[in-house]
Design an enzyme around this catalytic site. Structure first.
Site, PDB file in Angstrom:
ATOM      1  N   HIS A  51      -6.667   0.627   3.035  1.00 48.64           N
ATOM      2  CA  HIS A  51      -5.986  -0.017   1.903  1.00 48.64           C
ATOM      3  C   HIS A  51      -5.813   0.964   0.742  1.00 48.64           C
ATOM      4  O   HIS A  51      -4.734   1.040   0.138  1.00 48.64           O
ATOM      5  CB  HIS A  51      -6.803  -1.228   1.461  1.00 48.64           C
ATOM      6  CG  HIS A  51      -6.350  -1.844   0.177  1.00 48.64           C
ATOM      7  ND1 HIS A  51      -5.515  -2.939   0.120  1.00 48.64           N
ATOM      8  CD2 HIS A  51      -6.616  -1.509  -1.119  1.00 48.64           C
ATOM      9  CE1 HIS A  51      -5.280  -3.261  -1.142  1.00 48.64           C
ATOM     10  NE2 HIS A  51      -5.945  -2.413  -1.919  1.00 48.64           N
ATOM     11  N   GLU A  52      -6.863   1.720   0.441  1.00 48.54           N
ATOM     12  CA  GLU A  52      -6.771   2.676  -0.667  1.00 48.54           C
ATOM     13  C   GLU A  52      -5.806   3.811  -0.340  1.00 48.54           C
ATOM     14  O   GLU A  52      -5.075   4.289  -1.216  1.00 48.54           O
ATOM     15  CB  GLU A  52      -8.160   3.226  -0.990  1.00 48.54           C
ATOM     16  CG  GLU A  52      -9.170   2.171  -1.438  1.00 48.54           C
ATOM     17  CD  GLU A  52      -8.675   1.339  -2.608  1.00 48.54           C
ATOM     18  OE1 GLU A  52      -7.880   1.859  -3.426  1.00 48.54           O
ATOM     19  OE2 GLU A  52      -9.058   0.166  -2.695  1.00 48.54           O
ATOM     20  N   HIS A  89      -2.353   2.723  -1.108  1.00 51.05           N
ATOM     21  CA  HIS A  89      -1.997   2.883  -2.516  1.00 51.05           C
ATOM     22  C   HIS A  89      -1.534   4.309  -2.804  1.00 51.05           C
ATOM     23  O   HIS A  89      -0.584   4.533  -3.566  1.00 51.05           O
ATOM     24  CB  HIS A  89      -3.201   2.555  -3.402  1.00 51.05           C
ATOM     25  CG  HIS A  89      -3.384   1.089  -3.662  1.00 51.05           C
ATOM     26  ND1 HIS A  89      -2.369   0.288  -4.121  1.00 51.05           N
ATOM     27  CD2 HIS A  89      -4.477   0.285  -3.547  1.00 51.05           C
ATOM     28  CE1 HIS A  89      -2.819  -0.945  -4.285  1.00 51.05           C
ATOM     29  NE2 HIS A  89      -4.080  -0.978  -3.927  1.00 51.05           N
ATOM     30  N   GLU A 115      -0.858  -5.080  -4.578  1.00 51.33           N
ATOM     31  CA  GLU A 115      -1.990  -5.340  -3.695  1.00 51.33           C
ATOM     32  C   GLU A 115      -1.550  -5.862  -2.325  1.00 51.33           C
ATOM     33  O   GLU A 115      -2.071  -5.436  -1.293  1.00 51.33           O
ATOM     34  CB  GLU A 115      -2.959  -6.330  -4.343  1.00 51.33           C
ATOM     35  CG  GLU A 115      -3.761  -5.744  -5.499  1.00 51.33           C
ATOM     36  CD  GLU A 115      -4.536  -4.503  -5.107  1.00 51.33           C
ATOM     37  OE1 GLU A 115      -5.158  -4.482  -4.022  1.00 51.33           O
ATOM     38  OE2 GLU A 115      -4.503  -3.535  -5.880  1.00 51.33           O
TER      39      GLU A 115
END
Length: 337
Positions: free
Chosen positions: A130-131, A134, A201
């Site tokens: 997930h990071e 980003h 998100e």
């Protein structure tokens, strides 16, 4: 649409910053505010990663100090087509993580010790994916600049109280303008900051699931993290609330309502979206393979599995094998030593 919306929100925040300058000092104050905003954006562009990491007392990890975490992020970065970011560990019992950096070539990911100790290897992989999403989407730069401008707007609101009511400062709105700058402007900046975070998100959840190849790993991690942030205090985040939207989950509270005042979408909504991805067939084969199977998974096999709220947290890096482990071996051991 997400990028267009983000650009519009950033433009609105810059305009708000200039508006406060106009309230304080007329046209001259507006131009000064514009110059300050431009200078802060340039400073944030080159120093955003260092600023945030220093605020949260992050310590850099390498292949020797955290081999399993380092190798995991290296494999996930390759899956995402990204260069290897710097890896940091934050000595904090709250389970959480964030990414920062102005571009993929100058990026960093940070995980708390609480995250590494409470989640399984697969769940940690979901969070790190997930990071990395980003970073791939260039969200880290956008959200860091937003945090910088939001903090500056709040600061200008305080200045308005001291200087805005003075006629010599060419304040065109008088005391009413001062009140608007003190109360409404910081609140509006907070809402814009939250809106930018929330638009990114869901996209990072989807791309993160693609990077690690298993949406339910991240869904399980979000379920555990939500319980952890609700009960475990994060003093560094409380001291720097403008960085709260950068974390995978709001570190300031256990906020779960998907409303205007939450920095992140509701955890239940995020999990539901990840379950839809799993049901669509994305989770048929994981792109990341943990070195050994984890016994602490919070999900049963199958795409329609639901989070298990009663499973005890287990360290992701393994425990001493044997029928009668010593007492000191019962504690989860992180990869940092």
């Amino acid at each position: 649409m997400n990028y267009l919306r983000t650009a519009m929100l950033l433009a609105a925040m810059t305009a708000l910053f200039m508006g406060i300058g106009y309230v304080i000092g007329g046209q001259g104050g507006m131009m000064i505010a514009l110059l300050i905003a431009a200078g802060m954006n340039v400073f944030s562009y080159w120093n955003s990663d260092k600023m945030v990491l220093r605020m949260h007392h992050a310590q850099e990890a390498d292949e020797r100090s955290a081999p399993e975490l380092f190798h995991m992020i290296r494999q996930l970065s390759a899956n995402a087509g990204l260069p290897m970011p710097k890896v940091y560990i934050i000595d904090n019992p709250q389970p959480n993580a964030f990414a920062t950096g102005r571009n993929p070539q100058n990026a960093a990911v940070a995980a708390t010790t609480g995250l590494l100790n409470m989640l399984s290897k697969e769940e940690v992989a979901g969070v790190m994916a997930h990071e990395l999403a980003h970073i791939k989407n260039h969200d880290t730069l956008i959200m860091t600049i937003t945090a910088t401008i939001a903090g500056a707007i709040s600061m200008l609101g305080n200045f308005a109280f001291f200087f805005g009511g003075n006629r010599e400062n060419n304040n065109p709105f008088g005391f009413i303008g001062v009140l608007v700058a003190m109360i409404v402007a910081p609140l509006a900046a907070m809402l814009v900051q939250m809106a930018i975070s929330r638009t990114r998100e869901y996209a990072a959840d989807r791309m993160g699931a693609q990077i690690c190849g298993e949406p339910m790993w991240l869904a399980s991690a979000l379920n555990k993290i939500a319980g952890g942030v609700e009960h475990i205090h994060n003093p560094d985040a409380e001291a720097n609330p403008a960085t709260a939207h950068m974390f995978i989950m709001n570190p300031l509270s256990g906020e779960r309502m998907d409303n205007l005042f939450s920095t992140h979408p509701a955890t239940a909504n995020r999990i539901a979206e990840l379950q839809k991805l799993a049901q669509s067939g994305l989770g048929t084969g994981a792109a990341y393979r943990a070195p050994s199977a984890s016994s602490g998974s919070a999900y049963r096999s199958g795409p329609s599995s639901q989070p298990s709220s009663g499973s005890a947290p287990s360290g992701p890096w393994g425990s001493a094998r044997g029928s009668a482990p010593r007492e000191e071996s019962r504690r989860p051991k992180g990869p940092w030593g």
